[in-house]
Scaffold this motif. Structure first.
Motif, mmCIF file in Angstrom:
data_model
loop_
_atom_site.group_PDB
_atom_site.id
_atom_site.type_symbol
_atom_site.label_atom_id
_atom_site.label_comp_id
_atom_site.label_asym_id
_atom_site.label_seq_id
_atom_site.Cartn_x
_atom_site.Cartn_y
_atom_site.Cartn_z
ATOM 1 N N GLY A 91 -13.153 28.195 -4.156
ATOM 2 C CA GLY A 91 -13.320 28.975 -5.370
ATOM 3 C C GLY A 91 -14.356 30.074 -5.202
ATOM 4 N N LEU A 92 -15.449 29.757 -4.526
ATOM 5 C CA LEU A 92 -16.458 30.777 -4.228
ATOM 6 C C LEU A 92 -15.874 31.877 -3.341
ATOM 7 C CD1 LEU A 92 -19.517 28.464 -3.451
ATOM 8 C CD2 LEU A 92 -19.232 29.903 -5.474
ATOM 9 N N GLU A 93 -15.126 31.433 -2.347
ATOM 10 C CA GLU A 93 -14.514 32.381 -1.415
ATOM 11 C C GLU A 93 -13.507 33.279 -2.125
ATOM 12 O OE1 GLU A 93 -12.836 31.988 3.104
ATOM 13 O OE2 GLU A 93 -12.149 30.527 1.633
ATOM 14 N N GLN A 94 -12.699 32.698 -2.991
ATOM 15 C CA GLN A 94 -11.665 33.437 -3.699
ATOM 16 C C GLN A 94 -12.255 34.554 -4.563
ATOM 17 O OE1 GLN A 94 -9.645 31.272 -6.917
ATOM 18 N NE2 GLN A 94 -7.681 31.950 -6.060
ATOM 19 N N SER A 95 -13.409 34.300 -5.134
ATOM 20 C CA SER A 95 -14.039 35.275 -6.016
ATOM 21 C C SER A 95 -15.020 36.186 -5.291
ATOM 22 C CB SER A 95 -14.767 34.545 -7.153
ATOM 23 O OG SER A 95 -13.861 33.778 -7.918
ATOM 24 N N GLY A 96 -15.054 36.091 -3.964
ATOM 25 C CA GLY A 96 -15.945 36.948 -3.191
ATOM 26 C C GLY A 96 -17.410 36.656 -3.377
ATOM 27 N N LEU A 97 -17.749 35.388 -3.607
ATOM 28 C CA LEU A 97 -19.129 35.026 -3.937
ATOM 29 C C LEU A 97 -19.913 34.448 -2.767
ATOM 30 C CD1 LEU A 97 -18.396 33.399 -7.405
ATOM 31 C CD2 LEU A 97 -19.255 35.698 -6.952
ATOM 32 N N LEU A 98 -19.325 34.430 -1.584
ATOM 33 C CA LEU A 98 -20.013 33.845 -0.440
ATOM 34 C C LEU A 98 -20.980 34.796 0.245
ATOM 35 C CD1 LEU A 98 -17.123 31.866 1.284
ATOM 36 C CD2 LEU A 98 -18.985 30.948 -0.124
ATOM 37 N N GLU A 99 -20.733 36.071 0.128
ATOM 38 C CA GLU A 99 -21.486 37.031 0.916
ATOM 39 C C GLU A 99 -22.971 37.039 0.582
ATOM 40 O OE1 GLU A 99 -19.867 38.243 3.324
ATOM 41 O OE2 GLU A 99 -17.952 37.482 2.540
ATOM 42 N N GLY A 100 -23.320 36.645 -0.647
ATOM 43 C CA GLY A 100 -24.729 36.706 -1.029
ATOM 44 C C GLY A 100 -25.596 35.614 -0.438
#
Length: 355
Positions: A91-100
């Motif tokens: 879910g984090l990956e899908q929403s682009g939330l991992l980069e931070g």
């Protein structure tokens, strides 16, 4: 360590005072994967509070959801399955939330399949952003496992991906094969762990020897040739049954190591490894541990004082079970009441070189 059952004794007297004047202006972000309890301070309940307080934004992925830690000898709740852990990550990956996320802190994981899922997540986060991984290999204490036996080889397969490990004495023996019974064997264990896993940084916590009145905490940062740079800190012991101390140590160590590594210009360096010419006692890890142990002492001193006052004012329960719950509840870490001690401990234990 980060298991809900984690209990250790800690410091009771202090050495030289030291005021930490660092201000938290450089924000980082941590993905913390560990246990969670509704009441009390262990696992991510501790980690999130401490890291946020020290200026690090923190996202928590909980490996268990319990009412309380198992020091009460009774609890309700459930484990997060490997599939559920990966689903949250996806879910984090899908929403682009991992980069931070530029750091990971992993703690208590009860089963081998769940640990493999956590390892997969950690490797993926590191691959994407080069994140620094503090791995707490939570397996047991005082000669006893409190995870499934299958977890041990999984940890051994993951350690070389991490940047810092913080095992206790028993866990060190499990992953190194070295029986730690003296300062000499403690030194050998550090050398062995560097050699076996090529791990950049190690801190071995809660080391006690027969007949000793103090507890040792030893660490090392590797050189470019794989050599150890070893130090040890002696701390007096506070008598008591305190859960969550390992979680507190891990969170403080990550935050303080980042501070000292930033001051040394190492955050863009793989593994935050200092140059070979850095003297052992000038290592960011050694400086971090000195301050961390100061905070640990002050938090536990306040916790013990509060516990004693509460128990003195309460009538003892009639049954052994009720009395145990009463004592355990009074012994919960006083983190909210110890914010000044966590931010500016005003106390530092002095490291010495470990041959």
């Amino acid at each position: 360590m980060t298991d809900p059952t984690d209990t250790h004794t800690h410091t009771d007297t202090h050495t030289d005072s030291h005021t930490n004047s660092h201000t938290h202006t450089d924000t980082g972000k941590v993905l913390a994967i560990a246990s969670h309890v509704v009441s009390g301070f262990v696992g991510n309940t501790t980690t999130t509070f401490v890291l946020n307080l020290l200026g690090l934004e923190t996202g928590s992925l909980n490996t268990v959801q319990f009412s309380n830690h198992s020091g009460y000898r009774q609890l309700r709740g459930f484990r997060t399955s490997a599939a559920q852990i990966l689903e949250i990550f996806e879910g984090l990956e899908q929403s682009g939330l991992l980069e931070g996320f530029d750091m990971l802190l992993t703690g208590y994981v009860p089963g081998e399949e769940e640990l493999r899922a956590v390892g997969k997540i950690a490797r993926e986060v590191k691959k994407r952003g080069g994140g620094f991984w503090l791995l707490d290999p939570v397996m047991g204490d005082q000669g006893k496992l409190y995870v499934s036996e299958g977890v041990v080889p999984v940890y051994k397969s993951l350690i070389h991906h991490a940047d810092l490990i913080v095992p206790n004495q028993f866990e060190t023996e499990l992953i190194s094969g070295v029986k730690v019974t003296s300062l000499a064997t403690l030194s050998t264990a550090l050398d062995t762990l560097h050699r076996m896993y090529l791990i950049p940084h190690i801190v071995i916590t809660s080391v006690t020897f027969d007949g000793a009145s103090k507890m040792a905490c030893a660490g090392s940062s590797i050189t470019s040739s794989g050599a150890s740079r070893k130090f040890v800190v002696d701390v007096p012991i506070i008598d008591g049954f305190f859960s969550g101390t390992g979680d507190l140590f891990a969170a403080l160590t990550l935050a303080r190591l980042r501070e000292h590594s930033a001051a040394a210009g190492l955050l863009s360096t793989a593994g935050w490894i200092p140059p070979d010419e850095t003297a052992t006692l000038d290592l960011p890890l050694a400086k971090a541990v000195e301050v961390v142990l100061g905070s640990m002492h002050l938090v536990l001193k306040k916790t013990k004082s509060t516990r004693d006052r509460i128990l003195l004012s309460q009538a003892a329960e009639q049954g052994e079970k009720e009395r145990h719950v009463q004592v355990t509840r009074a012994s919960e870490l006083r983190l909210v009441q110890s914010q000044e001690e966590l931010l500016r401990p005003g106390l530092r234990y002095e490291a010495t070189v470990l041959p």
